[in-house]
Design an enzyme around this catalytic site. Sequence first.
Site, PDB file in Angstrom:
ATOM      1  N   SER A 765       0.817  -1.209   0.000  1.00 50.51           N
ATOM      2  CA  SER A 765       0.000   0.000   0.000  1.00 50.51           C
ATOM      3  C   SER A 765       0.849   1.257   0.000  1.00 50.51           C
ATOM      4  O   SER A 765       0.353   2.337  -0.313  1.00 50.51           O
ATOM      5  CB  SER A 765      -0.918   0.008   1.223  1.00 50.51           C
ATOM      6  OG  SER A 765      -0.153  -0.030   2.414  1.00 50.51           O
ATOM      7  N   HIS A 786      -1.210  -9.871   6.552  1.00 52.64           N
ATOM      8  CA  HIS A 786      -1.392  -8.424   6.468  1.00 52.64           C
ATOM      9  C   HIS A 786      -1.224  -8.068   4.991  1.00 52.64           C
ATOM     10  O   HIS A 786      -0.109  -7.841   4.517  1.00 52.64           O
ATOM     11  CB  HIS A 786      -0.362  -7.691   7.324  1.00 52.64           C
ATOM     12  CG  HIS A 786      -0.369  -8.115   8.770  1.00 52.64           C
ATOM     13  ND1 HIS A 786      -1.077  -7.447   9.737  1.00 52.64           N
ATOM     14  CD2 HIS A 786       0.234  -9.153   9.405  1.00 52.64           C
ATOM     15  CE1 HIS A 786      -0.900  -8.045  10.913  1.00 52.64           C
ATOM     16  NE2 HIS A 786      -0.112  -9.089  10.731  1.00 52.64           N
ATOM     17  N   THR A 787      -2.332  -8.020   4.261  1.00 53.50           N
ATOM     18  CA  THR A 787      -2.255  -7.915   2.804  1.00 53.50           C
ATOM     19  C   THR A 787      -1.684  -6.588   2.342  1.00 53.50           C
ATOM     20  O   THR A 787      -1.091  -6.521   1.270  1.00 53.50           O
ATOM     21  CB  THR A 787      -3.646  -8.116   2.185  1.00 53.50           C
ATOM     22  OG1 THR A 787      -4.554  -7.149   2.737  1.00 53.50           O
ATOM     23  CG2 THR A 787      -4.176  -9.503   2.485  1.00 53.50           C
ATOM     24  N   CYS A 788      -1.884  -5.513   3.104  1.00 50.13           N
ATOM     25  CA  CYS A 788      -1.361  -4.216   2.681  1.00 50.13           C
ATOM     26  C   CYS A 788       0.165  -4.188   2.695  1.00 50.13           C
ATOM     27  O   CYS A 788       0.778  -3.375   2.015  1.00 50.13           O
ATOM     28  CB  CYS A 788      -1.905  -3.104   3.572  1.00 50.13           C
ATOM     29  SG  CYS A 788      -3.606  -2.666   3.197  1.00 50.13           S
ATOM     30  N   PHE A 789       0.767  -5.063   3.490  1.00 45.18           N
ATOM     31  CA  PHE A 789       2.219  -5.061   3.624  1.00 45.18           C
ATOM     32  C   PHE A 789       2.843  -6.366   3.141  1.00 45.18           C
ATOM     33  O   PHE A 789       4.030  -6.610   3.374  1.00 45.18           O
ATOM     34  CB  PHE A 789       2.595  -4.807   5.088  1.00 45.18           C
ATOM     35  CG  PHE A 789       1.947  -3.587   5.659  1.00 45.18           C
ATOM     36  CD1 PHE A 789       2.339  -2.320   5.254  1.00 45.18           C
ATOM     37  CD2 PHE A 789       0.908  -3.692   6.570  1.00 45.18           C
ATOM     38  CE1 PHE A 789       1.730  -1.187   5.763  1.00 45.18           C
ATOM     39  CE2 PHE A 789       0.293  -2.569   7.089  1.00 45.18           C
ATOM     40  CZ  PHE A 789       0.699  -1.308   6.681  1.00 45.18           C
TER      41      PHE A 789
END
EC number: 2.3.2.26
Length: 820
Positions: A765, A786-789
């Site tokens: 992100s 933690h998909t954003c990271f």
Amino acid sequence: MSNNTRMDGLPAQPNLRVTIIAADGLYKRDVFRFPDPFAVATINGEQTKTTQVSKRTLNPYWNESFDFRVNEDSILAIQVFDQKKFKKKDQGFLGVINIRIGDVIDLVPDADDQMLTRDLKKSNDNLVVHGKLIINLSTNLSTPNRTQQTPSASRPSLLAPQTSTPNGTTDRPSSAMSSAVSTNGTPAASQPMPLAHRPASLASTTSTSQATAAATTSTTTATANGTPVQPRQVDVRQLSPFEDALGRLPPGWERREDHLGRTYYVDHNTRTTSWNRPTGTGQSDAEATQQAQRQQHQNRSLPEDRTGANSPTLQQQQAVAQAQATALVHTGATTAGTGELPPGWEMRWTPEGRPYFVDHNTRTTTWVDPRRQQYIRMYGGNNPNGIIQQQPVSQLGPLPSGWEMRLTNTARVYFVDHNTKTTTWDDPRLPSSLDQNVPQYKRDFRRKLIYFRSQPAMRILSGQCHIKVRRSHIFEDAFAEISRQSATDLKKRLMIKFDGEDGLDYGGLSREFFFLLSHEMFNPFYCLFEYSAHDNYTLQINPHSGINPEHLNYFKFIGRVVGLAIFHRRFLDAFFITAFYKMILGKPVTLADMEGVDADFHRSLQWMLDNDISGGIIEATFSTEDERFGVITVEDLKPNGRNIEVTNENKREYVELMVKWRIQKRVEEQFKAFKEGFNELIPQDLINVFDERELELLIGGIAEIDVDDWKKHTDYRGYTESDEVIQFFWQTVRSWDSEQKSRLLQFTTGTSRIPVNGFKDLQGSDGPRRFTIERAGDINNLPKAHTCFNRLDLPPYKTLEQLQQKLTMAVEETMGFGQE
């Protein structure tokens, strides 16, 4: 004052002009509003000047100049505040820079101007800050100090007393650096000032004409006595959209910004976009990239389609089967090389000339030659490598109750289950390629796929659908061709022809067609879709697509193309945010879906739900601000919402309405047009058998994942590559097939897409973000993503079996991404 000046070691007259140009990427400290930033410049805590306020932005542009009296040891401090919060305890602090004058410029009249870009730093309160500040320092004060004034701008009211000198400089008795700088600081002159240099990352994408006009800095002005003077040419100038800080872009390239302020580049030669700055070898690089993308796209498949690495295509199988059937009809011979029939078997022919076989031992008949071996591929279980095994059909026995064997018109055997009214290519007597050791989601997805493709509405109609396009105008030509044809015609066999190219479409041309078309349709160049805040390759509908008056027709066309690809079993080289797949399925969006749209906003809403907001902590109403082409409007989330305050009692309703507005309401018209085109080819009740992650695989296919590349570009926190649990992890990943690997990639990054250049280009992100495995959690817990990271929290499991069980369960059972 002159005596004090001499004691301070400062000149009697100003000798340095500081131009505060802009800030970029400020921290959004408020939950639901953008800040109103202004900057305060101070020399040694005594001379203070203040810029105007920029409304509702994280990228303010001031371009205001101030004159100061300095020496080489003077410290210039520039602080940025949020005017909305200036009277509060932290004063809305957004960052500060401190510069010793002698370190950056020589205080002589003919010194060169210095353009500086500095990272904003924290204060003593240690509040989080982001972004950069751009300023210009000049010792040439021969031209009048002209500060830009706009009717909508305002200066913040700062409360401490001050004494202004005639030149507008404020002297303060205290020499201490205060975080609350106090001045009104109005400069003496108020004529418009020519725009100074503005960096590439701050240039507006919609103000080319304004930027061109502002770049002219040599206009003639008049002094107080009316004598015309020609101001010197400013060394720095406004950058055009066709250059950046590194110089001129190659011919046909343009620099732009997206809605999040991220700089990208548009190639008008090929009508493509790129996050990377073009180079002199841009054309060859672009061709190499596209070829890599094409190869990756063509390698995608689905579970039902994969029967071995070297398996023939469906067209090849049909052609071989047709040739064999023809030979049998015309010659009455059996398949070459099969030898004698087993004892008790006899071959006969139907009146139409088709051979069948009689087993006098069991008094049964079959279309299948008992001398032929049936090849099956075993998945999972004790056969992870998919070894092809042979088993004589004669040893399988009769079909289960309610089952029937039939042949297609190309002599391919399939099976009908009258119990469930479904068909399948798999012989129910054979050991299932989806045995009990295979995860439930895999059994479900493949069976869903078989059911979905076996329905009458998904069968290709007789006849052909001809589509002729030019490669150089594929978007326009495809729009015209597909829009003019009826849904019934589009369900006929697809025959793609590229203008000026001879060839028959046995699948390759249609794959190329969908590959090229998906690159054009979803290109942000056309303003129909935009990249999400999650990364720079997942897509979402652009809420401002209305700039194109025909945008709804295009969205209906795009819906048809997506449906057409699914119907004809082709893949699109495009991946969307999870919420988009849920909207196609008619599922409600939730707060978890916001993470893929705007991770910061998701955290803000989650914080609101988890904490007590009474006492005016959050000043919010059931309304939100929407900016369209520079015009800010207030949108009510519910009737009269702007007059309803958010409290602990109604905050959950507020979050639900806000999520729905951010994801659905803003693109309601566009999505309605998309669904209209999509449902012309794909019935809603059929597509609803899949979940959102399965729909992503259905549209985009499953890629072959290079585990070595994945491992090579992985970081570890709390672990090292040699740790036993890490070895267990990669051993497990290698044992999985492509679908399971894609599921793991979905689970950890939010999408099954692999960057063209491999895992080294994986995005998060906040920019490039490598895949990371972090030591976290108890061994009794499941791994957490933690998909954003692009991060996987992996507990230190003791055995390979435990890791396999926990990881498989996490990938299978997790319904949303990024459960933090």
